[in-house]
Design a protein around this motif. Structure first.
Motif, PDB file in Angstrom:
ATOM      1  N   ASP A  46       0.853  -1.178   0.000  1.00 22.70           N
ATOM      2  CA  ASP A  46       0.000   0.000   0.000  1.00 22.70           C
ATOM      3  C   ASP A  46       0.899   1.242   0.000  1.00 22.70           C
ATOM      4  OD1 ASP A  46      -0.806   0.220   3.536  1.00 22.70           O
ATOM      5  OD2 ASP A  46       1.010  -0.407   2.534  1.00 22.70           O
ATOM      6  N   SER A  47       0.309   2.405  -0.067  1.00 21.64           N
ATOM      7  CA  SER A  47       1.102   3.627  -0.171  1.00 21.64           C
ATOM      8  C   SER A  47       1.914   3.877   1.092  1.00 21.64           C
ATOM      9  CB  SER A  47       0.188   4.825  -0.466  1.00 21.64           C
ATOM     10  OG  SER A  47      -0.741   4.989   0.592  1.00 21.64           O
ATOM     11  N   ALA A  48       1.396   3.494   2.244  1.00 22.13           N
ATOM     12  CA  ALA A  48       2.140   3.689   3.494  1.00 22.13           C
ATOM     13  C   ALA A  48       3.397   2.812   3.501  1.00 22.13           C
ATOM     14  CB  ALA A  48       1.257   3.370   4.693  1.00 22.13           C
ATOM     15  N   ASP A 107       4.969   1.772   0.853  1.00 20.75           N
ATOM     16  CA  ASP A 107       5.895   2.346  -0.125  1.00 20.75           C
ATOM     17  C   ASP A 107       6.618   3.550   0.460  1.00 20.75           C
ATOM     18  OD1 ASP A 107       5.242   0.428  -1.954  1.00 20.75           O
ATOM     19  OD2 ASP A 107       3.804   1.677  -3.051  1.00 20.75           O
ATOM     20  N   ARG A 108       5.879   4.412   1.189  1.00 22.56           N
ATOM     21  CA  ARG A 108       6.526   5.570   1.812  1.00 22.56           C
ATOM     22  C   ARG A 108       7.542   5.123   2.848  1.00 22.56           C
ATOM     23  NH1 ARG A 108       1.991   7.751   3.936  1.00 22.56           N
ATOM     24  NH2 ARG A 108       0.593   7.509   2.202  1.00 22.56           N
ATOM     25  N   LYS A 109       7.184   4.138   3.640  1.00 20.02           N
ATOM     26  CA  LYS A 109       8.088   3.637   4.673  1.00 20.02           C
ATOM     27  C   LYS A 109       9.346   3.061   4.036  1.00 20.02           C
ATOM     28  CE  LYS A 109       8.234   0.613   8.675  1.00 20.02           C
ATOM     29  NZ  LYS A 109       7.493  -0.335   9.479  1.00 20.02           N
ATOM     30  N   LEU A 110       9.175   2.298   2.956  1.00 23.33           N
ATOM     31  CA  LEU A 110      10.312   1.723   2.256  1.00 23.33           C
ATOM     32  C   LEU A 110      11.190   2.819   1.674  1.00 23.33           C
ATOM     33  CD1 LEU A 110      11.730  -0.836   1.263  1.00 23.33           C
ATOM     34  CD2 LEU A 110      10.262  -0.783  -0.749  1.00 23.33           C
ATOM     35  N   ALA A 111      10.584   3.843   1.101  1.00 25.51           N
ATOM     36  CA  ALA A 111      11.362   4.955   0.536  1.00 25.51           C
ATOM     37  C   ALA A 111      12.108   5.687   1.644  1.00 25.51           C
ATOM     38  CB  ALA A 111      10.436   5.916  -0.204  1.00 25.51           C
ATOM     39  N   ASP A 112      11.464   5.893   2.790  1.00 23.81           N
ATOM     40  CA  ASP A 112      12.134   6.553   3.925  1.00 23.81           C
ATOM     41  C   ASP A 112      13.305   5.724   4.418  1.00 23.81           C
ATOM     42  OD1 ASP A 112       9.090   7.945   5.430  1.00 23.81           O
ATOM     43  OD2 ASP A 112      10.333   8.638   3.751  1.00 23.81           O
ATOM     44  N   GLU A 113      13.148   4.405   4.456  1.00 27.87           N
ATOM     45  CA  GLU A 113      14.225   3.540   4.902  1.00 27.87           C
ATOM     46  C   GLU A 113      15.396   3.605   3.927  1.00 27.87           C
ATOM     47  OE1 GLU A 113      11.502   0.199   7.209  1.00 27.87           O
ATOM     48  OE2 GLU A 113      12.639  -0.363   5.446  1.00 27.87           O
ATOM     49  N   VAL A 114      15.108   3.602   2.641  1.00 26.57           N
ATOM     50  CA  VAL A 114      16.181   3.673   1.631  1.00 26.57           C
ATOM     51  C   VAL A 114      16.898   5.015   1.729  1.00 26.57           C
ATOM     52  CG1 VAL A 114      16.625   3.765  -0.831  1.00 26.57           C
ATOM     53  CG2 VAL A 114      15.140   2.015   0.076  1.00 26.57           C
TER      54      VAL A 114
END
Length: 176
Positions: free
Chosen positions: A161-163, A165-172
């Motif tokens: 879900d979008s959350a 994806d955002r969490k994954l992007a923040d981690e990267v």
């Protein structure tokens, strides 16, 4: 001796090192780092970090358990459909055996007409068996595709879900 003390007080390049309250710059840096570490310990930052990591580990374990359950369910469906195919093959063999017995009975009853009648009946039985096999295989394939698509749709919907994806992007971004 005075030159050495003067050189030590002013530094190697001849300029005076900054000092306040009788502490040199390296001592201020050490004091600031000590205060920073003390604040981190006081605010329980290491505990928050390990708590976040523990919760992430628990989430991953839950996802792995769910994946194992889905795999077991898929294997059970596969076994069920393999059993249905085996049963269909046995039924087909039984139907073929029945058709052959019927053809033999017709042969014994009417010899003159028997060759034409036997060929026609056997061809009909084989066509019926082939149609039943095709229908059973098509049904098994259809149900397997439907089950796999539903499981894939469910897994993708739950994990992307979008959350997430955002969490994954923040981690990267954080790891960079």
């Amino acid at each position: 001796m005075a030159d050495i003390l003067n050189l030590l007080a002013t530094g190697a390049d001849g300029y005076a090192e900054p000092a306040a309250l009788g502490l040199d710059s390296y001592q201020w840096v050490a004091l600031a780092m000590s205060v920073l570490i003390a604040v981190f310990v006081w605010k329980k930052v290491p505990g928050m970090i390990t708590g976040g990591l523990d919760s992430r580990i628990a989430d991953i374990r839950a996802q792995l358990d769910e994946a194992k359950a889905l795999r077991a369910e898929a294997e059970a469906l596969r076994a069920e459909y393999a059993a249905k195919i085996a049963a269909s093959e046995k039924d087909a063999e039984a139907m073929l055996a029945g058709a052959r017995e019927e053809a033999d009975a017709i042969l014994a009853k009417a010899e003159a007409d028997s060759e034409v009648m036997v060929a026609r009946r056997q061809r009909m039985a084989e066509d019926k068996i082939a149609a039943a096999e095709r229908a059973a295989i098509a049904e098994v394939k259809s149900r397997a595709v439907t089950a796999a698509a539903a499981a894939s749709r469910k897994l993708i919907a739950e994990r992307h879900d979008s959350a997430a994806d955002r969490k994954l992007a923040d981690e990267v971004i954080g790891s960079l």
